[in-house]
Design an enzyme around this catalytic site. Sequence first.
Site, PDB file in Angstrom:
ATOM      1  N   HIS A  25     -10.035   1.463  -7.953  1.00 25.81           N
ATOM      2  CA  HIS A  25     -11.248   1.582  -7.155  1.00 25.81           C
ATOM      3  C   HIS A  25     -11.977   2.878  -7.488  1.00 25.81           C
ATOM      4  O   HIS A  25     -11.344   3.898  -7.754  1.00 25.81           O
ATOM      5  CB  HIS A  25     -10.921   1.602  -5.661  1.00 25.81           C
ATOM      6  CG  HIS A  25     -10.144   0.414  -5.203  1.00 25.81           C
ATOM      7  ND1 HIS A  25      -9.177   0.499  -4.227  1.00 25.81           N
ATOM      8  CD2 HIS A  25     -10.171  -0.888  -5.576  1.00 25.81           C
ATOM      9  CE1 HIS A  25      -8.651  -0.702  -4.012  1.00 25.81           C
ATOM     10  NE2 HIS A  25      -9.239  -1.556  -4.826  1.00 25.81           N
ATOM     11  N   LYS A  35     -11.185  12.037  -4.032  1.00 28.52           N
ATOM     12  CA  LYS A  35     -10.105  11.770  -3.071  1.00 28.52           C
ATOM     13  C   LYS A  35      -8.961  12.741  -3.297  1.00 28.52           C
ATOM     14  O   LYS A  35      -8.688  13.145  -4.424  1.00 28.52           O
ATOM     15  CB  LYS A  35      -9.567  10.345  -3.252  1.00 28.52           C
ATOM     16  CG  LYS A  35     -10.570   9.253  -2.989  1.00 28.52           C
ATOM     17  CD  LYS A  35      -9.988   7.893  -3.307  1.00 28.52           C
ATOM     18  CE  LYS A  35     -11.024   6.805  -3.101  1.00 28.52           C
ATOM     19  NZ  LYS A  35     -10.518   5.487  -3.535  1.00 28.52           N
ATOM     20  N   TYR A  95      -5.383   9.542   2.418  1.00 29.68           N
ATOM     21  CA  TYR A  95      -6.276  10.160   1.449  1.00 29.68           C
ATOM     22  C   TYR A  95      -7.535  10.659   2.117  1.00 29.68           C
ATOM     23  O   TYR A  95      -8.119  10.023   2.970  1.00 29.68           O
ATOM     24  CB  TYR A  95      -6.582   9.234   0.272  1.00 29.68           C
ATOM     25  CG  TYR A  95      -7.038   7.837   0.589  1.00 29.68           C
ATOM     26  CD1 TYR A  95      -8.372   7.479   0.463  1.00 29.68           C
ATOM     27  CD2 TYR A  95      -6.129   6.863   0.985  1.00 29.68           C
ATOM     28  CE1 TYR A  95      -8.792   6.185   0.730  1.00 29.68           C
ATOM     29  CE2 TYR A  95      -6.542   5.569   1.253  1.00 29.68           C
ATOM     30  CZ  TYR A  95      -7.870   5.237   1.130  1.00 29.68           C
ATOM     31  OH  TYR A  95      -8.279   3.960   1.399  1.00 29.68           O
TER      32      TYR A  95
END
Length: 150
Positions: A25, A35, A95
């Site tokens: 992703h 992230k 995350y």
Amino acid sequence: DLGVPGPFVQDNHSRSAGGTVRGLHIQTGRRPQAKLIRVLAGEIFDVAVDVRRGSPTFLRAYAATLSAENFLQLYIPEGFAHGFAVLSEEADIEYKCSAVYDRVSEIGILWNDPEIGVSWPVSDPILSERDRGNPKLAEILDRLPVYQAR
């Protein structure tokens, strides 16, 4: 000081069963997202792939085993796709994100695309319907971010 810019504006929690693969992703476009990944329980094989067109490290994959026991974290910069495989019976992953989730800006890439060539530690993973339908990289090249030298 360690090269992890902030601020982070959103925290996410994910729980997955052993043998699950999530990703790859990336959130790009109007809300690019970095992230910071850590594991609260269990163990994962965590992957970041540079998908910035024109980058000197384009398609290079970086992987690390993250677990509740080793306390390691992985920073995924903007322009990198992210995925993970659950190595334990179950894993809780947290995350932090540098931008809020934006469905329009999210892109999925097929987890086992041979052009990327990640050596996943699972052969027959559990995949979500969404991840099963992710396109190969070649199908979405025009949607990927362009490398900007700093």
